[in-house]
Design an enzyme around this catalytic site. Structure first.
Site, PDB file in Angstrom:
ATOM      1  N   ARG A 293       4.764   1.858 -12.770  1.00 50.84           N
ATOM      2  CA  ARG A 293       5.977   1.988 -11.570  1.00 50.84           C
ATOM      3  C   ARG A 293       7.389   2.704 -11.845  1.00 50.84           C
ATOM      4  O   ARG A 293       7.959   3.910 -11.504  1.00 50.84           O
ATOM      5  CB  ARG A 293       6.252   0.903 -11.086  1.00 50.84           C
ATOM      6  CG  ARG A 293       7.548   1.233  -9.449  1.00 50.84           C
ATOM      7  CD  ARG A 293       8.064  -0.449  -8.799  1.00 50.84           C
ATOM      8  NE  ARG A 293       7.014  -1.243  -9.245  1.00 50.84           N
ATOM      9  CZ  ARG A 293       6.067  -1.929  -8.253  1.00 50.84           C
ATOM     10  NH1 ARG A 293       6.690  -1.333  -7.191  1.00 50.84           N
ATOM     11  NH2 ARG A 293       5.501  -3.121  -8.185  1.00 50.84           N
ATOM     12  N   CYS A 361      -4.079   4.274  13.797  1.00 51.72           N
ATOM     13  CA  CYS A 361      -4.596   3.151  15.263  1.00 51.72           C
ATOM     14  C   CYS A 361      -4.706   1.538  14.446  1.00 51.72           C
ATOM     15  O   CYS A 361      -5.863   1.012  14.547  1.00 51.72           O
ATOM     16  CB  CYS A 361      -5.882   3.336  15.721  1.00 51.72           C
ATOM     17  SG  CYS A 361      -6.106   2.446  17.181  1.00 51.72           S
TER      18      CYS A 361
END
Length: 442
Positions: A293, A361
């Site tokens: 990271r 959704c």
């Protein structure tokens, strides 16, 4: 607004990264789009690597490729002279396809399959980080069958867990990874590994957490492990050539984050290892670390097109973009926080606070809550910062949404390094339903 790396506002009033206008990138490649600042990745890599060199310590800086793996990214890692961590056959395959030197590849994972271990042996990679007794026995057996030797690190849990500003010191680590340092598991693992004629116990590995903003956890881990190594030196006449203290170095996602520079992390680790080994009369091991990271996180920016909006009176205003949890699942998964601007007018006056919704959704598909922005509409491009780690690598096809492309930018030039998925790509592995009459005859 804090800009990362080479990001700035150009003469057109647009967000620019690596000397390239992000509005032009969105027009050329479409949105959503991952954009990586290559110069920032190089600078971070050199920040870790050069500190070891300045302090005259033998070391390997291995990029933890789970953060973001692609052929171009592995090529970049190789250019910078780093080693490479992989945690699956797929990541190893990518590394080999990128012509990465196999001797600088380290294979992690708590449940490596027989096929993955055979693949690692076939390519004669640098080392395997052995995680448990099952793997130790399986690897020894495979080496015996192939009459092949392999270097290994034993992963241990030192009883220290660190995240952000917090660290926890416990007697026994509750983790799915590694041999416990306190309950005798690590001692038994070392005995078994040393007894094998095929396994070269190169060293010891630990990983104490992620997004760590202080050095305390690393210092404590180094101290505990070296004390254990001193007892192993007396008991087994063994001392490792390598001490791998893992990764987890923090980055700045928002104004609340205050990570240290690569040089500070490395300097503190070196100081503690030197001090502890000197006190105990031991040799200084080679030190390995595993930034992932911290190399690519701040270098990544995701560009979205603004779409619909919805205002709930006296509650909040939602603005939707053309991506979401399909390209960045971190906010939905563990409430990760981000900052963002309108790429086409980052200096415009803030007029409202909105929440950025994704198009999936799911009611939980929210990228950013309560983001200060100018009034935005469908002509705008939203740039979300610090998406370089675990964005593309955790991207998915939920709702059968194609994954976005990836562009590298550097010195005013842009290069497409991963193409946008198509609907054809999504159904490529699908098989039609066989008629019942055909099934009954099989």
């Amino acid at each position: 607004m804090y800009f990362h790396g080479t990001s700035k506002v150009n003469q057109k009033g647009h967000l620019e990264i690596g000397g390239v206008d992000t509005v032009e990138l969105a027009e050329k490649y479409g949105t959503p789009l991952y954009v990586y600042d290559v110069e920032l990745i190089r600078n971070r890599a050199r920040g870790f690597k050069n500190t070891f060199e300045k302090l005259a310590v033998n070391a390997q800086v291995a990029y933890a490729s789970k953060a973001f793996s692609s052929i171009a990214m592995i090529n970049l890692v190789n250019e910078e002279g780093l080693s490479l961590d992989v945690v699956s056959g797929g990541e190893l395959y990518t590394a080999i396809a990128a012509n990465f030197p196999p001797e600088r590849i380290h294979f992690h994972g708590n449940n490596k399959s027989k096929e993955e271990l055979e693949m690692a042996l076939h390519y004669q990679i640098g080392c395997i980080v052995v995680d448990n007794f099952y793997e130790l026995e399986l690897l020894d057996q495979l080496c015996k069958e192939r009459n092949q030797n392999i270097s290994i690190l034993l992963r241990v849990t030192p009883g220290i867990e660190a995240h952000t500003h917090d660290y926890i010191l416990t007697g026994q680590e509750d983790s799915k990874f590694g041999y416990d340092l306190q309950n005798g598991q690590a001692d038994i693992a070392l005995e078994k590994a040393l007894a094998s004629k095929y396994l070269d116990v190169l060293g010891i590995h630990c990983h104490i957490g992620s997004q760590i903003f202080e050095t305390t956890g690393f210092v404590l881990a180094a101290k505990k492990i070296i004390q254990k190594l001193a007892s192993w030196n007396k008991r087994y006449s063994y001392f490792p050539k390598v001490l791998n203290l893992g990764g987890g170095f923090g980055i700045r996602y928002t104004v609340d984050d205050a990570p240290l520079s690569p040089s500070v992390y490395v300097s503190e680790i070196i100081h503690e290892v030197r001090e502890q080994t000197s006190l105990l009369g031991l040799n200084m091991p080679e030190i390995w670390i595993e930034p992932g990271r911290s190399l690519v996180g701040e270098a990544g920016t995701t560009l979205y097109s603004v779409g619909s909006s919805k205002e709930v009176p006296n509650v909040r205003k939602y603005i939707a973009v053309d991506g979401g949890m399909s390209d960045n699942i971190r906010p939905a998964l563990y409430e990760a926080k981000y900052e963002a601007v309108l790429a086409n007018r980052p200096n415009d006056k803030v007029e409202e606070t909105v929440s950025i919704a994704g198009k999936c959704c799911e009611s939980g598909d929210m990228l950013i809550w309560d983001l200060p922005l100018p009034k935005a509409d469908c002509s705008d491009i939203l740039a979300v910062f610090c998406t370089g780690a675990y964005g593309y690598s955790m991207a998915n096809n939920y709702n059968r949404i194609p994954r976005p492309p990836v562009v590298f930018v550097e010195s005013g030039k842009a290069q497409l390094v991963i193409k946008r998925e198509t609907y054809e790509d999504i159904i490529r592995l699908d098989m039609p339903l066989i008629e019942r009459s055909v099934i009954e005859t099989l």
